[in-house]
Enzyme design. Structure first.
Site, PDB file in Angstrom:
ATOM      1  N   LEU A   1       0.838  -1.205   0.000  1.00 45.24           N
ATOM      2  CA  LEU A   1       0.000   0.000   0.000  1.00 45.24           C
ATOM      3  C   LEU A   1       0.868   1.248   0.000  1.00 45.24           C
ATOM      4  O   LEU A   1       0.869   2.028  -0.943  1.00 45.24           O
ATOM      5  CB  LEU A   1      -0.923  -0.009   1.226  1.00 45.24           C
ATOM      6  CG  LEU A   1      -1.678   1.294   1.505  1.00 45.24           C
ATOM      7  CD1 LEU A   1      -2.656   1.591   0.382  1.00 45.24           C
ATOM      8  CD2 LEU A   1      -2.379   1.237   2.840  1.00 45.24           C
ATOM      9  N   ASP A   2       1.628   1.399   1.063  1.00 49.43           N
ATOM     10  CA  ASP A   2       2.517   2.549   1.212  1.00 49.43           C
ATOM     11  C   ASP A   2       3.774   2.036   1.905  1.00 49.43           C
ATOM     12  O   ASP A   2       3.806   1.965   3.130  1.00 49.43           O
ATOM     13  CB  ASP A   2       1.825   3.631   2.052  1.00 49.43           C
ATOM     14  CG  ASP A   2       2.708   4.827   2.342  1.00 49.43           C
ATOM     15  OD1 ASP A   2       3.793   4.916   1.754  1.00 49.43           O
ATOM     16  OD2 ASP A   2       2.317   5.660   3.178  1.00 49.43           O
TER      17      ASP A   2
END
Length: 956
Positions: A634-635
């Site tokens: 995701l990040d």
């Protein structure tokens, strides 16, 4: 019975003995006498030994395809043979373009049984059941590259003592083929792709003159097809091509027979030849009243890896010393690619799967006036005609040929899939492997003319004679694949290549993926991969229950208990058995796993950051030919994909990026943010807490801003209000300045990547730090084997007081340490840090606290989480206009399925794994998803899983 020869019979005997024999046989049957001709009988007044000396050749019918109407010899060639006294047997076939009567008129014998002939010729492969033992067969066997589909045929050839001669290997002293259908393959291929181009452009919204060109087999001969192409060209010259399509550029690879045949058709259009190096300019500035053609030879796209000029002789001997830049310097500027080159498995490909992902991205169309109302093209490349029809060869993604029944497919590079459609994303492909049979009469005549000079050698072949003793013409001798039950010396390599392919294919059919870790995000990874039932997933987890929980969801999974920190030898064994490794372990363990993967030449995927330790492994991975994909979660992960998509769109249209701010966070859904921190754990609790102590560095209005490690990060939180109704704050995350280079946004004066939380989180984390609860050093009171201690007692110890202090005095002491904040105190009381609950000790305050709040701030059954991501991207255009692009991603978890965090980390990691397995990611070394060929397909596949962003543009 006495037979008297008439003058006519005598003439037949001299000029065409076969026709006389046919007449005699018919007469004998009429009068009731049956004398079967076997070719060696003593009938009709001839002595047996004279009969045996008659040269004989059989031509079989073609049954490989309902469309196959060619023959290796035309009636004109048969007539020349029979006049020389050759007995020619022809199997009857009403499908053959030349009728049987034409061969009878040429002196051939039409009969089903051709077993009496020692030599049998055809065009395409012979069905195994029809192969006669102890014969010489001549046809295109398609075995010289150990093609899997034809290996049973080769086995039968060897087992039945058949001498196999392959037209494809009949080459002259210059190495060029002397017998081929290439010219008419080129003619038919060009007709077909122009026909398909009309249909593809129509599907894209454009009526063009190409609509009136039909497929090659619709025409009686190539002359009729040429007239249709000529009519199309006339309309093009009159300006009837839509301007929105822009200049049409045709790239033809090779200059041999295939290319020449294709060019003959091309030249019926208004055309202009251009040098390959001029294609970029022509593709933008050319006219729409003509087409532009560029013939690409080897020296135009093959580059010596170590520098220096292209050397033909060196390339022939050492093709591995070269790479092709066709995909970067030529293909992006082509409207149509006509591929007619021969490809060897050791040669560089023209177009790989990753190449196509990049080429088929939306392109800028500077030729399109703003006043034109027609839709513009999605990308320049519209069609590929792969006349070479070599599955998995120079055009890597074409793993199967198309057919005359279904001549076209639409290849979608983002999904690496083909469909039988003319509409939708992708490029139209025609790759028919028997293209010349669409013009069967002309193809047969031309092929027979090329074959005839070698026909005497073929007729003399006897399969029972040792190959070494045959006095063949070198062209024929070099084309003998098998003889006397074994491969000839020049083709013994087929067995080695076959074994290599069989090993590789066996691995493909039982693809195995090793997933290390069975934590929060593992479930969607396993679920996505096991949709393919031919793929097996092994889950290695330190906890048996976690692994078994995943196994119970799919039949093609298994689990093993393994603590990689305790049993590295067990990990070695598992990696050896896998085709790909996915590490979902704590980030600190990834370098250790990566080293083992590099040693064992196994690819690897991880969702975590490419740490300095991982980056240090880049050269070793490249040398080992290994790909290690990082930052596909995701990040980092989805944030990269969305950012790079926007950056590339802007820069392709001449804009520049002036600002990049990105915030991302995993949160409880608003209705479940019911604790003082507004936070519940969906991934590694220790990492969440530890990150609040990290350093941060970013660029703001051209100035470098920096926060040292140790806890000041929580003082930098700012309010975030881009989603109304959510009470959010954010703080900088790690080193943002590095992304100015990584993202290629050199003009950006602000570059900031941050973390999102509900308001109150940062202040309460600061409270934990002020009390010393985030200390990473071992504390004597927390030794696992020491005496029991409660949270109240431990706080007293941290504050330097005895643990018999009165509760209200403890509150006052804590309040003083918390800088007088009643809100902070209330938060700590609510989660139980002032209670008399016994602590589960983990050496350090940080680890002990993390374990405690991981349970206190956990999701309950039926609760759901939420992912929030926001990109603010400043854009400046060449005309001075400015805008801000806001990209929002919000994903909710399923309370009885996957959390939002699990989906947004697990799915991109699984998608990257599939792309690696299918050859869609081929870059070696430490790889992050910044390139078009990676981020574009990943975003589309994430959308299929319900993960997609919304973009809003605000003009400034």
């Amino acid at each position: 019975m006495i037979w008297k020869l008439t003058a006519i019979d005598t003439k037949l005997l001299c000029n065409s003995p076969e026709r006389l024999f046919q007449k005699l046989k018919q007469t004998f049957r009429v009068i009731g006498v049956h004398q079967r001709w076997k070719g060696h009988s003593a009938g009709f007044g001839f002595h047996p030994h004279v009969q045996q000396d008659i040269p004989m050749l059989a031509m079989r019918r073609e049954d490989a395809s309902i469309w196959e109407r060619r023959a290796p010899l035309a009636p004109s060639h048969v007539r020349r043979l029979t006049k020389k006294g050759v007995r020619v047997l022809v199997q009857p076939s009403n499908r053959r373009a030349y009728p049987a009567q034409a061969y009878v008129n040429a002196g051939a014998v039409i009969q089903e049984d051709i077993s009496e002939s020692p030599v049998i010729i055809g065009v395409k492969q012979v069905p195994i059941d029809n192969l006669l033992a102890n014969k010489t067969y001549v046809f295109f066997s398609h075995t010289i590259k150990a093609q899997e589909d034809n290996m049973p045929l080769l086995d039968a050839v060897l087992e039945r003592n058949i001498r196999l001669i392959d037209y494809e290997k009949m080459v002259g002293a210059n190495g060029q083929r002397v017998v081929a259908f290439g010219h008419y393959a080129g003619v038919a291929g060009m007709i077909n792709i122009l026909h398909g181009l009309g249909l593809r452009l129509l599907a894209l919204g454009h009526h063009t003159p190409f609509m009136h060109i039909g497929p090659a087999h619709n025409y009686r001969n190539s002359g009729m097809a040429r007239q249709a192409v000529r009519d199309c060209g006339y309309e093009i010259a009159l300006g009837m091509m839509p301007r929105s399509i822009g200049p049409l550029t045709l790239v033809l690879t090779g200059s041999g027979n295939v290319s020449q045949g294709a060019q003959e058709i091309l030249q019926e259009l208004p055309y202009e030849y251009v040098d390959p190096k001029d294609l970029p300019q022509v593709s933008q500035m050319g006219s729409t009243n003509k087409v532009y053609a560029s013939v690409v030879s080897r020296e135009d796209h093959l580059v010596r890896k170590e520098g220096g000029r292209f050397d033909q002789e060196e390339y022939e001997q050492f093709p591995e010393r070269y790479y092709s830049n066709f995909a970067t310097s030529i293909a992006p500027f082509a409207s149509i690619i006509v591929n007619g080159i021969y490809w060897h498995f050791s040669s560089p490909r023209l177009l790989t799967i990753p190449d196509m992902k990049r080429i088929l991205q939306p392109q800028n169309t500077p030729w399109l006036p703003s006043s034109v109302g027609s839709p513009s093209l999605p990308h320049r490349l519209l069609a590929i005609c792969d006349i070479s029809a070599d599955p998995g060869g120079s055009i890597e993604f074409m793993t199967e040929c198309t057919t005359i029944d279904t001549p076209f497919c639409l290849y979608d590079a983002d999904y690496n899939k083909q469909s039988e459609s003319f509409s939708g994303p992708g490029v139209l492909v025609c790759s028919i492997d028997n293209m010349p049979t669409q013009l069967p009469l002309e193809a047969t005549d031309a092929f027979g003319n090329m074959l005839f000079p070698y026909i005497d050698d073929l007729i003399k072949s006897r399969s029972d004679k040792p190959f070494e003793e045959e006095k063949f013409n070198p062209v024929v001798k070099g084309a003998v694949i098998a003889s006397n039950g074994k491969l000839t010396p020049n083709f013994e390599y087929i067995m080695d290549l076959r074994r290599q392919k069989a090993t590789f294919a066996a691995g493909e059919k039982s693809t195995s993926v090793l997933v290390l870790g069975a934590g929060y995000v593992s479930s969607p990874v396993v679920e996505y991969l096991t949709r393919d039932k031919a793929l097996h997933v092994t889950i290695a987890s330190a906890l048996h229950t976690q692994g078994e929980a995943l196994v119970n969801k799919s039949s093609n999974t298994s689990s093993i208990v393994l603590d990689v920190t305790q049993r590295p030898d067990g990990l070695d064994e598992l990696i050896d058995q896998a085709d790909l490794v996915i590490s979902l372990l704590p980030y600190s363990l990834h370098p250790m796993v990566a080293k083992k993967c590099i040693e064992r030449k196994k690819n690897m995927v991880t969702a975590s950051y490419a740490s300095p330790e991982m980056k240090d492994l880049h050269d070793a991975a490249v040398q080992s030919g290994v790909t290690i994909v990082n930052e596909v979660g995701l990040d980092p992960g989805i944030d990269h994909l969305l950012a790079m998509e926007c950056f590339d769109q802007v820069t392709k249209h001449g804009g520049k990026i002036t600002l990049f701010e990105s915030y991302c966070g995993g949160l409880p859904a608003p209705e479940f943010a019911d604790n003082p921190f507004g936070y519940k754990f969906t991934w590694n609790p220790r990492a969440v807490v530890h990150n609040t102590l990290g350093a941060a560095k970013w660029l703001e209005d051209g100035k470098i801003m920096e926060i040292p490690a140790g806890g000041q990060l929580m003082d930098s939180a700012i309010d975030i209000d881009f989603i109304r109704g959510l009470n959010l704050e954010g703080y900088p995350n790690r080193d943002s300045i590095a992304y100015k280079t990584l993202y290629g946004i050199s003009n950006a004066s602000t570059v900031l990547r941050g973390t999102i939380r509900y308001k109150g989180f940062c202040d309460n984390m600061k409270a934990l730090r002020l009390l010393g609860l985030l200390d990473m050093n071992a504390h004597p009171s927390l030794h696992p084997h020491g005496p029991e201690i409660t949270w109240k007692q431990f706080l007293c110890t941290l504050l330097g007081h005895r643990d018999d202090i009165l509760p209200f005095n403890l509150r006052n002491l804590v309040l003083e340490r918390l800088e007088g904040s009643e809100d902070r105190l209330a938060a700590l009381e609510e989660i139980g840090l002032l209670d008399d609950e016994v602590i589960t000790k983990h050496e350090t305050p940080l680890d002990t606290l993390t374990n405690f709040i991981a349970n206190r701030l956990a999701f309950k059954t039926g609760e759901k989480d939420m992912i929030v991501m926001r990109h603010n991207i400043g854009v400046e255009w060449p005309n001075g206009n400015k805008e801000v692009r806001n990209i929002n991603l919000v994903v909710y978890g399923d309370p009885y399925g996957y959390t939002a965090m699990a989906k947004t980390v697990g799915y991109p990691a699984a998608i990257a794994a599939r792309m690696l397995l299918e050859g869609e990611i081929q870059e070696k070394g430490i790889v992050v998803p910044m390139s078009t060929e990676i981020y574009s397909p990943m975003l589309k596949r994430l959308k299929d899983e319900g993960i997609s962003a919304v973009e809003k543009i605000t003009k400034l």
